[in-house]
Design a protein around this motif. Structure first.
Motif, PDB file in Angstrom:
ATOM      1  N   PHE A  32      85.410  35.357  45.963  1.00  0.00           N
ATOM      2  CA  PHE A  32      85.395  36.739  46.117  1.00  0.00           C
ATOM      3  C   PHE A  32      83.692  37.181  46.295  1.00  0.00           C
ATOM      4  O   PHE A  32      83.015  36.273  45.830  1.00  0.00           O
ATOM      5  CB  PHE A  32      85.747  37.404  45.201  1.00  0.00           C
ATOM      6  N   ASP A  33      83.513  38.276  46.717  1.00  0.00           N
ATOM      7  CA  ASP A  33      82.082  38.868  46.648  1.00  0.00           C
ATOM      8  C   ASP A  33      81.871  39.512  45.240  1.00  0.00           C
ATOM      9  O   ASP A  33      82.675  40.216  44.743  1.00  0.00           O
ATOM     10  CB  ASP A  33      82.045  40.029  47.652  1.00  0.00           C
ATOM     11  N   ALA A  75      85.349  33.936  55.641  1.00  0.00           N
ATOM     12  CA  ALA A  75      84.413  34.230  54.501  1.00  0.00           C
ATOM     13  C   ALA A  75      84.090  32.816  53.800  1.00  0.00           C
ATOM     14  O   ALA A  75      82.822  32.655  53.406  1.00  0.00           O
ATOM     15  CB  ALA A  75      85.038  35.059  53.629  1.00  0.00           C
ATOM     16  N   ALA A  76      84.853  31.889  54.035  1.00  0.00           N
ATOM     17  CA  ALA A  76      84.631  30.506  53.233  1.00  0.00           C
ATOM     18  C   ALA A  76      85.672  29.544  53.844  1.00  0.00           C
ATOM     19  O   ALA A  76      86.784  29.825  54.098  1.00  0.00           O
ATOM     20  CB  ALA A  76      84.947  30.674  51.767  1.00  0.00           C
ATOM     21  N   ILE A  77      84.946  28.265  53.778  1.00  0.00           N
ATOM     22  CA  ILE A  77      85.987  27.117  53.965  1.00  0.00           C
ATOM     23  C   ILE A  77      85.926  26.171  53.111  1.00  0.00           C
ATOM     24  O   ILE A  77      84.713  25.772  52.712  1.00  0.00           O
ATOM     25  CB  ILE A  77      85.719  26.630  55.582  1.00  0.00           C
ATOM     26  N   GLY A  78      87.147  25.539  52.672  1.00  0.00           N
ATOM     27  CA  GLY A  78      86.763  24.184  51.642  1.00  0.00           C
ATOM     28  C   GLY A  78      87.782  23.310  52.147  1.00  0.00           C
ATOM     29  O   GLY A  78      88.697  23.613  52.808  1.00  0.00           O
ATOM     30  N   VAL A  79      87.307  22.171  51.606  1.00  0.00           N
ATOM     31  CA  VAL A  79      87.986  20.743  51.784  1.00  0.00           C
ATOM     32  C   VAL A  79      88.466  20.118  50.605  1.00  0.00           C
ATOM     33  O   VAL A  79      87.493  20.356  49.606  1.00  0.00           O
ATOM     34  CB  VAL A  79      87.206  19.956  52.701  1.00  0.00           C
ATOM     35  N   GLY A 101      77.349  37.640  52.805  1.00  0.00           N
ATOM     36  CA  GLY A 101      76.651  38.180  51.693  1.00  0.00           C
ATOM     37  C   GLY A 101      76.797  37.199  50.615  1.00  0.00           C
ATOM     38  O   GLY A 101      77.283  36.115  50.749  1.00  0.00           O
ATOM     39  N   PRO A 102      76.474  37.630  49.274  1.00  0.00           N
ATOM     40  CA  PRO A 102      76.744  36.647  48.090  1.00  0.00           C
ATOM     41  C   PRO A 102      78.387  36.391  48.066  1.00  0.00           C
ATOM     42  O   PRO A 102      79.241  37.124  48.298  1.00  0.00           O
ATOM     43  CB  PRO A 102      76.179  37.603  46.999  1.00  0.00           C
ATOM     44  N   ILE A 103      78.525  35.127  47.650  1.00  0.00           N
ATOM     45  CA  ILE A 103      80.028  34.724  47.373  1.00  0.00           C
ATOM     46  C   ILE A 103      80.123  34.069  46.100  1.00  0.00           C
ATOM     47  O   ILE A 103      79.078  33.454  45.554  1.00  0.00           O
ATOM     48  CB  ILE A 103      80.380  33.769  48.554  1.00  0.00           C
ATOM     49  N   ARG A 104      81.186  33.990  45.496  1.00  0.00           N
ATOM     50  CA  ARG A 104      81.563  33.354  44.147  1.00  0.00           C
ATOM     51  C   ARG A 104      82.873  32.706  44.014  1.00  0.00           C
ATOM     52  O   ARG A 104      83.709  33.202  44.642  1.00  0.00           O
ATOM     53  CB  ARG A 104      81.400  34.379  42.910  1.00  0.00           C
ATOM     54  N   CYS A 115      76.821  31.550  45.490  1.00  0.00           N
ATOM     55  CA  CYS A 115      76.022  31.336  46.609  1.00  0.00           C
ATOM     56  C   CYS A 115      75.467  33.006  46.677  1.00  0.00           C
ATOM     57  O   CYS A 115      76.087  33.694  47.257  1.00  0.00           O
ATOM     58  CB  CYS A 115      76.420  30.959  47.894  1.00  0.00           C
ATOM     59  N   PRO A 116      74.311  32.826  46.405  1.00  0.00           N
ATOM     60  CA  PRO A 116      73.530  34.496  46.329  1.00  0.00           C
ATOM     61  C   PRO A 116      73.258  34.819  47.880  1.00  0.00           C
ATOM     62  O   PRO A 116      72.847  36.290  48.072  1.00  0.00           O
ATOM     63  CB  PRO A 116      72.395  34.276  45.582  1.00  0.00           C
ATOM     64  N   ASP A 117      73.035  34.289  48.792  1.00  0.00           N
ATOM     65  CA  ASP A 117      72.587  34.746  50.216  1.00  0.00           C
ATOM     66  C   ASP A 117      73.808  34.600  51.430  1.00  0.00           C
ATOM     67  O   ASP A 117      74.874  33.859  51.060  1.00  0.00           O
ATOM     68  CB  ASP A 117      71.595  33.836  50.521  1.00  0.00           C
ATOM     69  N   ALA A 118      73.460  34.936  52.490  1.00  0.00           N
ATOM     70  CA  ALA A 118      74.655  34.838  53.437  1.00  0.00           C
ATOM     71  C   ALA A 118      74.697  33.228  53.696  1.00  0.00           C
ATOM     72  O   ALA A 118      73.688  32.413  53.524  1.00  0.00           O
ATOM     73  CB  ALA A 118      74.118  35.375  54.964  1.00  0.00           C
TER      74      ALA A 118
END
Length: 262
Positions: A32-33, A75-79, A101-104, A115-118
């Protein structure tokens, strides 16, 4: 005791089992943001790519994608993948932020990834023709960009591997509200194991339609990309479990192999 059933059947069961584990782990994730924790990103219904690693080790895993609320844009990709160690397999995770933007990430028993940045650095793809006016031609144009890239990984010992481009995009999307007429995510693999993702977008900005691209590493090795304009991109440095960056990878757990795999 190892099962006496044919090895092809055991291999099929083994692959199916560990792909199921990858999906199970993906569903435990909450991304999430940080400014809107009550609105988590949405996990895409199915894995966008699956792999069995035949070149380096015996990894079995899958690639999953999350989108922000009310958007198709990644918004995010995970493996998530598992590799053998005796009678056990180590289950691993790897993420890259695609968010602007930031992501958690939060998951029970796992360290929080922030991740605090784009997550991506976007660049104009001036070597492509101006985006077409219809979707069919946009798709054909987008596929030209990864074909023009030369990609390799290099180990800490100096051994290099040429990565192969997967012709079909892993994921396609539009986001008209953001001016994105068409977007696609392509993969470069070692065997079938994803090592690099390439995002390509046709954007409408005021009266101008332009192609943009971004690169997202998914490897613990150094990646070098020779770009069509003659420049070279090198993946940023990172280390196992390092927080605060767009690319994060770490361990999830160890699980025993099922009887049919032993």
């Amino acid at each position: 005791m190892r099962s006496e059933e044919p090895i092809e059947d055991r291999n099929r069961k083994t692959t199916s089992h560990w792909l199921g584990v990858a999906e199970e782990v993906a569903k435990r994730q909450r991304l999430f943001d940080p400014s809107a924790p009550a609105k988590p990103f949405k996990l895409h219904e199915q894995a966008i790519f699956r792999h069995t690693q035949s070149v380096r080790g015996d990894d079995i895993g899958a690639v999953f994608l999350w989108t922000a609320p009310a958007s198709q844009r990644p918004a995010a990709i995970g493996v998530f993948f598992a590799w053998s160690q005796g009678r056990m397999r180590n289950v691993m995770e790897e993420f890259h932020s695609f968010y602007n933007g930031p992501i958690r990430r939060q998951a029970a028993g796992q360290p929080t990834w922030d991740c605090p940045d784009a997550g991506l650095q976007w660049n104009r793809a001036d070597n492509l023709p101006a985006p077409a006016s219809d979707l069919r031609r946009l798709k054909l144009q987008a596929r030209q960009f990864p074909r023009r890239l030369n990609v390799k990984t290099t180990t800490t010992e100096g051994q290099s591997w040429e990565l192969r481009s997967v012709p079909k995009p892993f994921y396609e999307y539009t986001d008209v509200d953001s001016g994105i007429q068409y977007g696609a995510v392509f993969g470069f693999c070692q065997g079938t194991d994803t090592e690099l993702l390439v995002a390509v977008e046709a954007r409408q900005v005021d009266d101008e339609r332009t192609w943009y691209y971004a690169l997202a590493p998914f490897s613990d090795y150094q990646i070098q990309v020779d770009l069509p304009d003659g420049k070279t991109w090198n993946s940023p440095d990172g280390s196992f479990g390092q927080n605060g960056k767009p690319h994060f990878w770490g361990a999830v757990e160890r699980r025993p192999k099922p009887e049919f795999e032993r």
